[in-house]
Design a protein around this motif. Structure first.
Motif, short mmCIF file in Angstrom:
data_model
loop_
_atom_site.label_atom_id
_atom_site.label_comp_id
_atom_site.label_asym_id
_atom_site.label_seq_id
_atom_site.Cartn_x
_atom_site.Cartn_y
_atom_site.Cartn_z
N LYS A 479 0.87 -1.18 0.00
CA LYS A 479 0.00 0.00 0.00
C LYS A 479 0.90 1.23 0.00
CE LYS A 479 -3.59 -2.49 2.54
NZ LYS A 479 -4.41 -2.54 3.77
N TRP A 480 1.11 1.74 -1.20
CA TRP A 480 2.08 2.83 -1.35
C TRP A 480 1.56 4.13 -0.74
CZ3 TRP A 480 6.43 0.78 -2.62
CH2 TRP A 480 6.47 -0.36 -3.42
N GLN A 481 2.43 4.81 -0.02
CA GLN A 481 2.14 6.14 0.54
C GLN A 481 3.35 7.03 0.31
OE1 GLN A 481 0.80 6.08 4.62
NE2 GLN A 481 -0.26 4.12 4.35
N ARG A 482 3.08 8.29 0.06
CA ARG A 482 4.16 9.26 -0.13
C ARG A 482 4.67 9.68 1.25
NH1 ARG A 482 6.98 10.00 -4.76
NH2 ARG A 482 7.70 12.14 -5.05
N VAL A 483 5.93 9.39 1.55
CA VAL A 483 6.48 9.72 2.86
C VAL A 483 7.82 10.41 2.69
CG1 VAL A 483 5.34 7.73 3.94
CG2 VAL A 483 7.66 7.50 3.08
N ASP A 484 8.21 11.12 3.73
CA ASP A 484 9.55 11.70 3.78
C ASP A 484 10.49 10.61 4.28
OD1 ASP A 484 11.29 14.28 3.85
OD2 ASP A 484 11.68 13.23 5.75
N VAL A 485 11.45 10.22 3.43
CA VAL A 485 12.32 9.09 3.75
C VAL A 485 13.12 9.36 5.01
CG1 VAL A 485 14.22 7.66 2.93
CG2 VAL A 485 12.43 8.38 1.34
N ALA A 486 13.66 10.59 5.12
CA ALA A 486 14.47 10.91 6.30
C ALA A 486 13.65 10.79 7.58
CB ALA A 486 15.05 12.31 6.17
N SER A 487 12.40 11.27 7.55
CA SER A 487 11.55 11.17 8.75
C SER A 487 11.22 9.72 9.06
CB SER A 487 10.25 11.96 8.52
OG SER A 487 10.54 13.33 8.30
N PHE A 488 10.95 8.94 8.00
CA PHE A 488 10.62 7.52 8.19
C PHE A 488 11.80 6.79 8.83
CE2 PHE A 488 11.12 3.22 6.49
CZ PHE A 488 9.97 2.61 6.97
N VAL A 489 13.00 7.02 8.30
CA VAL A 489 14.18 6.34 8.82
C VAL A 489 14.50 6.83 10.23
CG1 VAL A 489 16.65 5.92 8.48
CG2 VAL A 489 15.09 5.91 6.52
N ARG A 490 14.30 8.15 10.48
CA ARG A 490 14.58 8.69 11.81
C ARG A 490 13.68 8.02 12.85
NH1 ARG A 490 13.61 13.47 10.75
NH2 ARG A 490 15.75 14.15 10.28
N GLU A 491 12.38 7.87 12.54
CA GLU A 491 11.47 7.22 13.48
C GLU A 491 11.90 5.78 13.75
OE1 GLU A 491 7.55 7.50 11.94
OE2 GLU A 491 7.46 9.69 12.07
N LEU A 492 12.28 5.09 12.68
CA LEU A 492 12.74 3.72 12.85
C LEU A 492 14.01 3.67 13.70
CD1 LEU A 492 12.40 0.71 12.07
CD2 LEU A 492 13.79 1.18 10.04
N ALA A 493 14.93 4.63 13.43
CA ALA A 493 16.19 4.68 14.18
C ALA A 493 15.95 4.98 15.65
CB ALA A 493 17.12 5.72 13.56
N GLU A 494 15.00 5.88 15.93
CA GLU A 494 14.71 6.22 17.32
C GLU A 494 14.12 5.04 18.07
OE1 GLU A 494 12.20 9.59 16.97
OE2 GLU A 494 13.85 11.03 16.60
N GLN A 495 13.36 4.21 17.38
CA GLN A 495 12.80 3.03 18.02
C GLN A 495 13.88 2.00 18.32
OE1 GLN A 495 9.61 1.48 15.60
NE2 GLN A 495 8.56 3.45 15.49
N PHE A 496 14.87 1.91 17.40
CA PHE A 496 15.90 0.90 17.56
C PHE A 496 17.03 1.35 18.49
CE2 PHE A 496 19.81 -1.25 16.08
CZ PHE A 496 19.43 -2.57 16.31
N GLU A 497 17.22 2.66 18.59
CA GLU A 497 18.35 3.19 19.36
C GLU A 497 18.40 2.69 20.79
OE1 GLU A 497 20.19 7.52 20.75
OE2 GLU A 497 18.53 7.42 19.32
N PRO A 498 17.26 2.66 21.55
CA PRO A 498 17.35 2.17 22.93
C PRO A 498 17.84 0.72 23.03
CG PRO A 498 15.30 3.36 22.57
CD PRO A 498 15.92 3.16 21.22
#
Length: 649
Positions: A479-498
């Motif tokens: 299900k394609w959605q237009r997203v900001d790649v940097a924001s998407f990766v940042r959210e993923l990184a913040e979840q993984f960082e801890p």
């Protein structure tokens, strides 16, 4: 149908339980404790089906399979294998095993394997019976046709008979009497074109011959065969029709021979008319048999060819020509496998060598470029002297059957592994609850916190497991959605960082500026990347290299029309065998409590949507996972230059 079945396994419990299940299916069970005992039982009893474990003492299942196939290639052998024995199972299939069933044994999978074995036995028996019946029918019809032709070919001896009759020309009735036992109409004609003598068969139909004109018995013949012989001086062979007094008619072949006097002149003509009704009937029956054979040959729901000793296809049924084409005299290996030389495992070659039927499963190139799995069976075709001149090859497309079998095997493994995983998660959940209860009873905040962390971790794993199962059980379209790649990766990184920080593992990520906007399925992509990151974390945690500082690095960029997500770690790495297995449902890792489906599901979804996932790993060095999506799907927006944003933690 022979319902005997030989079961060979060194574990008594498996023999007992499996024997009960097989007996319920109607089989008469012969049990053996090892390969050597099993081989002896097989040679004594010759059961059509054998089920054997691969790993056994004294003689293992692979050696037993080879010896059984040497004794009787038609025996169907089903192999029992453990989760880690897939390479051995594949080796068994190459040695002409019918199938393999993984342990723990699933009753449905076993029943499917047995049905397939019985189907192969039935098809082989039908092919053998059909070939033998066809040969017998052709031989019988040919023999009868030859016999009839011989009775019609008596004219070949007429010259000699005519010479002998010169000595008895003065006594025609005595001379003609020697023809009374022939199944033909025999008459002697004078130069006035009159019948002067005839055998009893002639007289029984037309009465005494006195006064009969030479052509009187024929429907339309001018001049008559006898008259033509008088005029030419040589014997005749003419096909015509006789008409009986009751008005019925019969086709005949008329042979004539001149009888000469002492001066060498034709004085009399012997005329023999052979009834060819039986010959015509036999010819019609033979033609009908050939038509039925051709109809069965063309309409059979499989591919049938007839090949000579040079592997040239001399006959092919309609289904083969429609799907594979191939000109006359094309060689089998050219049409099937696009090769320039005969295949090493060619069953046709083996049938020419030993004169016995053979069967094998091979991969062939379909007309659309796809690879098809074919069950190939052969049967010899011999001439009247018993020499094999051709081999009939029958091929059945079993691609879908094998695919379904692999899916069932994968599903069985998945269910067993998921059940084991759930048991471990529930045990962990019980431990966390116990610590919380103890902390509450003792008013110990640290114990409560520790218990809650354990419960939360187990809940997260249960959620991941359930999501993996849902992904596996349901077809997924992105299900394609237009997203900001940097924001998407940042959210993923913040979840993984801890997670990384809690274990002291270095964490770095970067996104190329040209990917400021892209079309992706956020939920799917987050699930895939989270799974890869968790695997990287586990690889670092299980690496026991002294003094090594572990790091995980994620990069996102575009290259040649493809958006690429890369995750690199310097953990324990993987050998080649592990790299090949991590994308299959057969590979289950229990170290992190996962379902073992994450990477398998990721690859299925990505390949369906024109993407792919790859891994490059070296033991002791680390791994690099790459997720690739095409630009046409991901919708890359090259809005900026090639600068990178990078974050270190």
């Amino acid at each position: 149908m022979d319902r005997r079945l030989l079961l060979v396994d060194d574990e008594e419990g498996i023999r007992k339980v499996l024997g009960i299940a097989l007996a319920d299916l109607g089989y008469e069970i012969l049990a053996a404790v090892d390969g050597r005992h099993g081989l002896q039982l097989f040679r004594d009893q010759r059961p059509p089906i054998v089920i054997t474990d691969i790993k056994m003492p004294v003689m293992d299942g692979i050696e037993l399979l080879q010896k059984i196939k040497q004794d009787d290639p038609d025996t169907e052998v089903i192999m029992l294998t453990g989760h880690g024995d897939m390479e051995l199972a594949i080796q068994c299939l190459k040695l002409e095993a019918t199938d393999f069933v993984t342990k723990p044994i699933n009753d449905d999978a076993l029943e499917i394997a047995l049905k397939r074995a019985n189907e192969r036995i039935r098809m082989r028996r039908q092919l053998r019976d059909y070939t033998e019946n066809l040969e017998r029918l052709v031989e019988e019809k040919s023999a009868r046709l030859v016999a009839a032709e011989r009775s019609a070919a008596v004219g070949q001896a007429l010259e000699g008979l005519a010479a002998a009759m010169q000595n008895i020309a003065g006594d025609l009735n005595s001379g003609i009497a020697c023809f009374n036992d022939l199944p033909c109409f025999v008459s002697i004609h004078s130069s006035e074109f009159k019948v002067v003598a005839a055998n009893q068969r002639y007289i029984a139909k037309w009465g005494p011959p006195e006064g009969h004109a030479s052509g009187q018995i024929y429907k339309a013949q001018a001049p008559s065969p006898a008259e033509a012989t008088f005029r030419s001086g040589v014997g005749q062979r003419i096909g015509t029709t006789v008409r009986f007094p009751d008005g019925t008619e019969t086709p005949v072949i008329v042979y004539t021979a001149p009888i000469r006097n002492a001066q060498g002149q034709v004085a009399l003509v012997v005329e023999i008319a052979a009834d060819v009704t039986e010959i015509r009937r036999l010819q019609d029956e033979l033609q009908l048999a050939r038509h039925r054979y051709q109809l069965l040959f063309n309409e059979a729901p499989c591919y049938i060819t007839v090949q000579d000793r040079f592997y040239r296809i001399t006959e092919a049924n309609r289904r083969f020509r429609e799907d594979f084409g191939g000109s006359d005299q094309a060689r089998c290996y050219e049409v099937y496998r696009k090769r320039e030389a005969v295949c090493g495992d060619c069953p046709v070659a083996r049938t020419f060598e030993d004169g016995r039927p053979h069967q094998v499963e091979i991969d062939v190139a379909g007309p659309d470029g796809s690879t098809r799995r074919m069950l190939v069976q052969t049967a010899p075709i011999s001439d009247s002297a018993g020499c094999i001149t051709h081999v009939m090859e029958m091929s059945t497309n079993v691609t879908e059957i094998r695919h379904l079998q692999e899916q069932l095997a994968g599903l069985g493994l998945m269910i067993g592994s998921v059940s084991h995983g759930i048991k471990g998660l529930l045990t962990g959940l019980d431990g966390g609850i116990y610590m919380m209860d103890r902390g509450i009873s003792k008013a110990d905040p640290d114990a409560i916190r520790e218990g809650w962390d354990a419960v939360r971790q187990m809940i997260a794993r249960i959620r991941s497991l359930v999501m993996d199962i849902l992904y596996y059980a349901k077809e997924k379209d992105l299900k394609w959605q237009r997203v900001d790649v940097a924001s998407f990766v940042r959210e993923l990184a913040e979840q993984f960082e801890p997670k990384a920080a809690r274990h002291g593992i270095g964490w770095r990520w970067a996104v190329s500026d040209e990917l400021s906007a892209a079309s992706v399925d956020p939920a799917m992509l987050q699930s895939i990347l989270s799974n890869i990151l968790d695997n990287a974390l586990e690889a670092c945690l299980t690496d026991s290299t002294p003094g090594k500082r572990h790091t995980i690095d994620m990069r996102v960029r575009s290259e040649n029309g493809v958006i690429i997500f890369q995750v690199r770690d310097n953990g324990q790495g993987m050998d080649r065998d592990t790299q090949e297995r991590i994308f299959t449902p057969h590979f289950i890792s229990h170290k992190h409590g996962g379902s073992g489906l994450g990477l398998f599901i990721a690859r299925q979804i990505l390949e369906k949507n024109e993407g792919r996932i790859e891994v490059d790993s070296t033991p002791g060095v680390g791994s690099l996972f790459s997720v690739r999506l095409p630009v046409t799907a991901a919708g890359i927006d090259p809005a900026r230059g090639p600068e990178n944003r990078a974050v270190d933690t």
